[in-house]
Design an enzyme around this catalytic site. Structure first.
Site, PDB file in Angstrom:
ATOM      1  CB  SER A   7       2.482   2.078   2.781  1.00 54.92           C
ATOM      2  OG  SER A   7       3.408   1.209   2.164  1.00 54.92           O
ATOM      3  CG  HIS A  32      -1.150   1.320   0.595  1.00 53.09           C
ATOM      4  ND1 HIS A  32      -2.098   1.644  -0.356  1.00 53.09           N
ATOM      5  CD2 HIS A  32       0.047   1.391  -0.025  1.00 53.09           C
ATOM      6  CE1 HIS A  32      -1.491   1.911  -1.497  1.00 53.09           C
ATOM      7  NE2 HIS A  32      -0.180   1.756  -1.338  1.00 53.09           N
ATOM      8  CG  ASP A  34       2.990  -0.093  -1.458  1.00 48.94           C
ATOM      9  OD1 ASP A  34       2.197   0.415  -2.282  1.00 48.94           O
ATOM     10  OD2 ASP A  34       3.312   0.458  -0.393  1.00 48.94           O
ATOM     11  CG  MET A  36       6.746  -2.618  -5.407  1.00 47.23           C
ATOM     12  SD  MET A  36       8.084  -1.645  -4.702  1.00 47.23           S
ATOM     13  CE  MET A  36       7.149  -0.411  -3.827  1.00 47.23           C
ATOM     14  CG  HIS A  65      -0.234   0.642  -5.036  1.00 47.75           C
ATOM     15  ND1 HIS A  65       0.642   1.628  -4.614  1.00 47.75           N
ATOM     16  CD2 HIS A  65      -0.326   0.790  -6.385  1.00 47.75           C
ATOM     17  CE1 HIS A  65       1.058   2.328  -5.649  1.00 47.75           C
ATOM     18  NE2 HIS A  65       0.491   1.836  -6.748  1.00 47.75           N
ATOM     19  CG  MET A  67       3.304  -0.052  -7.788  1.00 48.28           C
ATOM     20  SD  MET A  67       4.248   0.620  -6.408  1.00 48.28           S
ATOM     21  CE  MET A  67       3.505  -0.291  -5.074  1.00 48.28           C
ATOM     22  CG  MET A 136       1.377   6.595  -8.078  1.00 45.81           C
ATOM     23  SD  MET A 136       1.350   5.689  -6.512  1.00 45.81           S
ATOM     24  CE  MET A 136       3.037   5.875  -5.918  1.00 45.81           C
ATOM     25  CG  ASP A 172       1.099   5.383  -2.289  1.00 41.56           C
ATOM     26  OD1 ASP A 172       1.887   5.570  -1.346  1.00 41.56           O
ATOM     27  OD2 ASP A 172       1.009   4.298  -2.899  1.00 41.56           O
TER      28      ASP A 172
HETATM   29  C1  DX5 Z   1       5.648   3.666  -3.345  1.00 41.19           C
HETATM   30  C2  DX5 Z   1       4.518   3.003  -2.622  1.00 41.19           C
HETATM   31  C3  DX5 Z   1       4.083   3.698  -1.419  1.00 41.19           C
HETATM   32  C4  DX5 Z   1       5.124   3.844  -0.332  1.00 41.19           C
HETATM   33  C5  DX5 Z   1       4.850   5.100   0.407  1.00 41.19           C
HETATM   34  O1  DX5 Z   1       5.858   3.016  -4.525  1.00 41.19           O
HETATM   35  O2  DX5 Z   1       3.390   2.883  -3.467  1.00 41.19           O
HETATM   36  O3  DX5 Z   1       2.884   3.134  -0.889  1.00 41.19           O
HETATM   37  O4  DX5 Z   1       5.134   2.772   0.557  1.00 41.19           O
HETATM   38  O5  DX5 Z   1       5.856   5.307   1.307  1.00 41.19           O
HETATM   39  P1  DX5 Z   1       6.140   6.731   1.968  1.00 41.19           P
HETATM   40  O6  DX5 Z   1       4.882   7.136   2.676  1.00 41.19           O
HETATM   41  O7  DX5 Z   1       7.267   6.446   2.887  1.00 41.19           O
HETATM   42  O8  DX5 Z   1       6.502   7.669   0.865  1.00 41.19           O
HETATM   43 ZN    ZN Z   2       1.431   2.272  -2.597  1.00 38.82          ZN
END
Ligand code: DX5
Ligand code: ZN
Length: 216
Positions: A7, A32, A34, A36, A65, A67, A136, A172
């Site tokens: 990620s 990956h 993310d 948000m 991903h 969110m 998750m 994840d």
């Molecule tokens: C959290 C994300 C993850 C995050 C994981 O909302 O979806 O992908 O980056 O990070 P680590 O591996 O540090 O928990």
């Molecule tokens: Zn993620």
């Protein structure tokens, strides 16, 4: 075979190109990404222009991903930006089945993500539209959180629901080489890791260690 999807949320944003090349060379199978929106999750990361800009840094598939609330509004835009897999949260879209259909209609792989508090039964009637289920293992919104152990049971239940269909199980949040075997044993085959990979002295060693857990 397990796949590792680092990620980039945990990467140095001032040096994104270098960071992506680093994980590419270290053996990442997917990248990956993310996204948000500050509504679905209490954090804002980055969006379409950043994804378009980094598309040129690697040929590895982009595992996006989302969110974000009502992700159906942006599916085409994320495809244009370079997504190969788009995962939406079951909790974020009113018409999950239709949203997955529209991802697949664009020729992309479709994922459904489940928050730690979400019952896995929501995937039951969309399995034929699903290429990946993302369980998750932390609450979404931030990197570097602690793995939630109750999610292991959910991985097993998701695996049962999937049966012999060709659907990946992604995990994840809070995963490193130290605890990856528990999620692999439960049935996960696509592993997301942010801080464990980007903060490791060697990203390659961390990825190799994660992959070697399969044989144990
Ligand atoms: C959290 C994300 C993850 C995050 C994981 O909302 O979806 O992908 O980056 O990070 P680590 O591996 O540090 O928990
Ligand atoms: Zn993620």
């Amino acid at each position: 075979m397990i796949k590792i999807s680092p990620s980039i949320l945990a990467s140095d944003f001032a040096n994104l190109e270098k960071e992506i090349k680093k994980i590419d060379e270290a053996g990442a199978d997917l990248i990956h990404i993310d996204v948000m929106d500050g509504c679905f999750v209490p954090n804002i990361s980055f969006g379409l222009p950043v994804i378009s800009a980094i598309r040129k840094c690697t040929d590895k598939p982009f595992d996006v991903h989302l969110m974000i609330d009502a992700p159906e509004r942006y599916i085409e835009e994320f495809k244009k930006a370079g997504a190969d897999i788009i995962t939406v949260h079951a909790e974020a879209t009113r018409h999950l089945h239709r949203t997955l259909q529209s991802i697949k209609a664009l020729g992309l792989k479709a994922g459904v993500a489940l928050n730690p508090g979400t019952d896995e039964s929501v995937i039951k009637y969309v399995l034929d539209q699903t290429d990946m289920v993302l369980v998750m293992t932390v609450n979404p919104g931030f990197g570097g959180q602690k793995f939630i152990p109750e999610t292991v049971d959910k991985i097993r239940r998701v695996k049962e629901l999937i049966g012999d269909r060709n659907i990946d199980i992604q995990v994840d949040g809070g995963i490193s080489a130290a605890n990856v075997s528990v999620v692999i044993d439960a049935g996960a085959n696509v592993i997301v890791a942010g801080s464990a990979i980007f903060n490791a002295p060697s990203a390659k060693e961390e990825i190799d260690k994660m992959k070697s857990c399969v044989t144990k």
